[in-house]
Motif scaffolding. Structure first.
Motif, short mmCIF file in Angstrom:
data_model
loop_
_atom_site.label_atom_id
_atom_site.label_comp_id
_atom_site.label_asym_id
_atom_site.label_seq_id
_atom_site.Cartn_x
_atom_site.Cartn_y
_atom_site.Cartn_z
N MET A 256 0.73 -1.24 0.06
CA MET A 256 -0.01 0.22 -0.10
C MET A 256 0.76 1.40 0.09
O MET A 256 0.44 2.43 -0.55
N ALA A 257 2.01 1.10 0.44
CA ALA A 257 2.91 2.33 0.56
C ALA A 257 3.75 2.65 -0.97
O ALA A 257 3.64 3.58 -1.02
N VAL A 258 3.63 1.73 -1.68
CA VAL A 258 4.33 1.76 -2.84
C VAL A 258 3.35 1.85 -4.07
O VAL A 258 3.67 2.10 -5.10
N HIS A 259 2.11 1.14 -3.90
CA HIS A 259 1.18 1.13 -5.00
C HIS A 259 0.44 2.31 -5.22
O HIS A 259 -0.10 2.87 -4.03
N SER A 260 0.57 3.12 -6.20
CA SER A 260 -0.03 4.32 -6.46
C SER A 260 -1.59 3.99 -6.69
O SER A 260 -2.07 2.71 -6.86
N PRO A 261 -2.42 5.04 -6.74
CA PRO A 261 -3.70 4.90 -6.92
C PRO A 261 -3.96 4.09 -8.38
O PRO A 261 -4.86 3.52 -8.59
N GLU A 262 -3.39 4.61 -9.24
CA GLU A 262 -3.45 4.01 -10.91
C GLU A 262 -3.07 2.52 -10.56
O GLU A 262 -3.71 1.67 -11.30
N ILE A 263 -2.05 2.23 -9.87
CA ILE A 263 -1.75 0.71 -9.67
C ILE A 263 -2.87 0.09 -8.97
O ILE A 263 -3.40 -1.23 -9.56
N ILE A 264 -3.25 0.59 -7.94
CA ILE A 264 -4.30 -0.14 -7.41
C ILE A 264 -5.40 -0.20 -7.99
O ILE A 264 -6.21 -1.47 -8.07
N ALA A 265 -5.96 0.79 -8.84
CA ALA A 265 -7.01 0.71 -9.91
C ALA A 265 -6.80 -0.54 -10.99
O ALA A 265 -7.81 -1.09 -11.36
N ALA A 266 -5.56 -0.47 -11.35
CA ALA A 266 -5.37 -1.57 -12.68
C ALA A 266 -5.70 -2.88 -11.87
O ALA A 266 -6.12 -3.78 -12.62
N TYR A 267 -4.96 -3.08 -10.72
CA TYR A 267 -5.28 -4.47 -10.14
C TYR A 267 -6.64 -4.84 -9.67
O TYR A 267 -7.18 -5.86 -10.16
N HIS A 268 -7.43 -3.88 -9.49
CA HIS A 268 -8.65 -4.09 -9.02
C HIS A 268 -9.38 -4.51 -10.48
O HIS A 268 -10.37 -5.47 -10.50
N ASP A 269 -9.12 -3.93 -11.55
CA ASP A 269 -9.73 -4.03 -12.81
C ASP A 269 -9.14 -5.54 -13.14
O ASP A 269 -10.06 -6.29 -13.73
N ALA A 270 -7.88 -6.04 -13.05
CA ALA A 270 -7.57 -7.29 -13.39
C ALA A 270 -7.94 -8.47 -12.52
O ALA A 270 -8.25 -9.80 -13.14
#
Length: 251
Positions: A186-200
């Protein structure tokens, strides 16, 4: 307390600490291993039935000492959880040999060394080995040439252990976590990365440390008594998605 004893490497935080706590809930005594001494002392504080061992699994002499100290303290070893690992993400052209070896010596060498050292004790108890790999060992992704390759090696090493050690009653399995909501992630994942993982992810969320720990403890238990040589992806369906183009998914 039951007689059973587990060794959990990388136990000072994250999945290793969650696994330790779940073992303790089931009455299993735990040798907690980590090379981060302050974090290990903090994690072990207040936990009954644990032995805190400041050791580095990448060193052959430390792997031997982990086993000897656990047997001296608890008298036996029933479960080995090879969880200790390091992550180093970067392009192939920027991954020099020193970076490659830093990942391999913990993620792959450490699994080999600890398992090798634990074999005599596990043979006596007809015990179990659970190695922690990653979804990155099952499907390639960018920036993970050393990390992903090390985890793919762990998966194959697990199969080697299963076919060679099965005659002694030792079961060896592997857990491959997908994205997990750890403090580090959570410290290194940007909001964009988090959103991409949620989408995948078909389950549309990160996993928790406790969810990974439940899979580890299950594979260590008699409930999985006829399971060996397997890799269990605990990944919210990430591996099953294939390419998973967003444009091809229903709204």
């Amino acid at each position: 307390m039951s007689e059973r004893v587990a060794i959990v490497t990388g136990a000072a935080r994250g999945i290793g600490l969650a696994t330790t706590r779940l073992f303790l809930e089931e009455g299993v005594r735990v040798a907690m291993v980590d090379r981060d001494a302050p974090a290990l002392r903090e994690a072990a504080a207040g936990l009954d039935g644990v032995l805190a061992l400041e050791r580095d699994v990448s060193r052959p002499e430390d792997a031997v000492a982990i086993i000897a100290e656990t047997v001296a303290a608890f008298g036996r070893i029933d479960h080995l959880v090879n969880n200790a690992g390091v992550a180093d993400f970067g392009p192939i052209e920027e991954t020099d040999f020193a970076r490659w070896r830093r990942v391999m010596e913990t993620n792959l060498d450490g699994v080999f060394l600890c398992s090798q050292a634990a074999f005599p004790a596990l043979r006596k108890t007809r015990g179990t080995i659970v190695n922690i790999a990653s979804i990155s060992g099952l499907r390639a992704s960018t920036l993970r040439v050393a990390y992903g390759t090390s985890k793919a090696g762990v998966i194959h090493l697990t199969q080697q252990q299963a076919v060679e050690l099965g005659e002694y009653g030792i079961r060896a399995n592997c857990v491959a976590p997908g994205p997990v909501r750890t403090k580090l992630a959570m410290a290194v994942h940007s909001p964009e990365i988090i959103a991409a993982y949620h989408d995948a992810l078909p389950l549309n969320r990160y996993g928790s440390e406790e969810e990974i720990a439940r899979a580890i403890v299950f594979l260590s238990s008699d409930k999985a008594s006829f399971v060996t040589g397997q890799t269990l992806s605990v990944d919210g369906g990430f591996e099953a998605t294939g390419i998973g183009l967003p444009a091809l998914r229903p709204d």
